[in-house]
Write an enzyme that holds these catalytic residues in place. Structure first.
Site, PDB file in Angstrom:
ATOM      1  CG  HIS A  92      37.934  40.808  34.580  1.00 40.14           C
ATOM      2  ND1 HIS A  92      38.484  39.644  35.057  1.00 40.14           N
ATOM      3  CD2 HIS A  92      38.422  40.934  33.318  1.00 40.14           C
ATOM      4  CE1 HIS A  92      39.252  39.091  34.142  1.00 40.14           C
ATOM      5  NE2 HIS A  92      39.238  39.852  33.073  1.00 40.14           N
TER       6      HIS A  92
ATOM      7  CG  ASP B  63      40.989  35.350  37.971  1.00 39.35           C
ATOM      8  OD1 ASP B  63      40.981  36.590  38.085  1.00 39.35           O
ATOM      9  OD2 ASP B  63      41.599  34.582  38.740  1.00 39.35           O
TER      10      ASP B  63
END
Length: 450
Positions: free
Chosen positions: A420, A424
């Site tokens: 992450h 995204d």
């Protein structure tokens, strides 16, 4: 008699240390030249260390699981003429005197003759008398052997055999929650008396537990060594450094399965067979063309993301030695059948333990699959330092709404995890949806975008 020292050899490729994963010898063993004495492991490659001389193992310099530096002594071997079998044992300083009741090797020694129980000779002769047809004597306090219901250890009676006891004894046992089948009886014909019940109760509550339900307090400690230790370290690194996001999507595999069956049927019987994975590999290549950031590695210390032009897909595979990740290199240049052939080669090499260092390194994105055991949803751990992993769950027939009715369809979930810090959530969803579209309409895998 001289002594030869074996040092951890330089196994090449800049390796400065190795983990000792197995001893093939112990102190006191006699070895011959070229006998394997130990095995060490570096970067998933196991190297056996042979003895260069004949002799006796005098010293071992490490324990299994220890990491040893190259050049460190690990074995000392006494060389020279070995003593003959008739020669007396050396009682020098290297052999410690045996403790009472123990041999030098730690084995129990039989008690000396004068320490035998006084009635041992009588007991032995008494055991022989029944075989000679003579009656076996017994005292009033010791019931005849044939009258005992079970052994004193509480071995249960055969299934269906009812224990003999008076109503009063049965009432006491019922009130105490005791299974009389577990109580050895000392009365005539194995009858259980109040004294038998008292003795059974005095042994504690566990004595009455049914077979298989007894409490266990043993603890087995297993040291992580070799491949298992490397896997543990890699998983810990991945979870410690990478903030995972997992995205799950359902995919209709019906059209692809029909195509796969037709393609396999069109090929000679002895040719490699297509599985789901080659289709998935080609779909991933097409999706990466649109989003190259998924085919990347991240050096979090330097803060650099390396986007790779070549798509090198790691295939997580379970082997007898543990989890390994052989790598199909340059999948962007392989067609469907080439992917299948390379997968077959890598799978066989991984299971046989013959995969090379080149086969096990250099992946840029990974597939993990448990096949029929894949479950409905998983949360795959990213293969550090990559940024994405594609998890395949099991395929099964499910009712699927087609807009007008429910129809049986072959459905499968993809569970995909992403770093992450680099990926995204929106981009992850777009990537998985692209793979979904290609798998649900498999002809699109073979159509080049213009």
């Amino acid at each position: 008699m001289s002594e030869h020292v074996i040092k951890l050899p330089d196994v090449g490729e800049g390796v400065a240390e190795a983990e000792l994963v197995e001893w093939h010898v112990k102190v006191g063993d006699v070895v011959r030249e070229d006998d394997v004495v130990a095995a060490v492991m570096t970067d998933k490659a196991t190297v056996e260390i042979p003895s260069p001389v004949d002799g006796e193992i005098a010293w071992l310099g490490a324990e299994v699981g220890d990491v040893v530096a190259v050049g460190s002594p690990i074995v000392r071997i006494r060389t020279g003429e070995a003593p003959s079998a008739d020669a007396p044992m050396d009682d020098g300083a290297e052999k410690a005197p045996a403790a009472d009741g123990m041999s030098a090797q730690g084995e129990d020694l039989p008690p000396p003759p004068e320490e035998e129980a006084p009635d041992s000779a009588d007991a032995k002769s008494a055991e022989k008398r029944p075989a000679e047809g003579k009656p076996q004597p017994h005292s009033p306090s010791t019931p005849p052997r044939g009258n005992r219901g079970t052994s004193a250890g509480g071995i249960p009676r055969p299934t269906g055999e009812k224990p003999l006891a008076s109503p009063a004894v049965r009432l006491r046992a019922r009130d105490a929650g005791i299974d009389l089948r577990q109580v050895p009886g000392s009365g005539p014909a194995g009858r259980i008396t109040h004294d038998d019940l008292d003795q059974f109760i005095s042994r504690g509550p566990q004595a009455g537990a049914a077979p298989g339900l007894a409490r266990r307090t043993d603890i087995e400690e297993v040291k992580l060594v070799g491949m298992r230790r490397r896997i543990a370290e890699k998983m810990a690194t991945a979870k410690r450094h990478i903030p995972h996001i997992t995205y799950v999507e359902e995919i209709d595999m019906s059209a692809l399965e029909d195509l796969r069956a037709a393609l396999n049927k069109s090929r000679p019987a002895d040719s490699v067979k297509l599985t789901l994975l080659p289709f998935l590999m080609r779909a991933m290549v097409r999706a990466i063309d649109d989003q190259p950031q998924f085919n990347a590695t991240f050096d979090d210390e330097a803060g650099i993301v390396s986007r790779h032009g070549g798509v090198h897909i790691g295939i997580a595979a379970q082997t007898p030695a543990g989890l390994v990740v052989p790598v199909a290199k340059h999948c962007e240049a392989r067609d469907l059948w080439d992917c299948a052939g390379e997968l077959n080669r890598l799978s066989e090499a991984a299971k046989a333990g013959t995969a090379s260092r080149e086969d096990l390194s250099g992946s840029t994105i990974t597939i993990t699959s448990l096949g029929a055991l894949g479950g409905i949803v998983t949360t795959p751990v990213i293969n550090h330092p990559e940024v994405a992993i594609i998890g395949v769950n099991k395929m099964q027939m499910r009712p699927h709404w087609d807009g007008t009715d429910f129809a049986p369809r072959r459905m499968m979930n993809l569970s995909c995890s992403f770093d992450h810090r680099i990926i995204d959530g929106y981009d992850a969803a777009v990537f998985v949806q692209r793979i979904k579209a290609l798998l649900e309409t498999p002809a699109m895998i073979f159509v080049e975008d213009r």
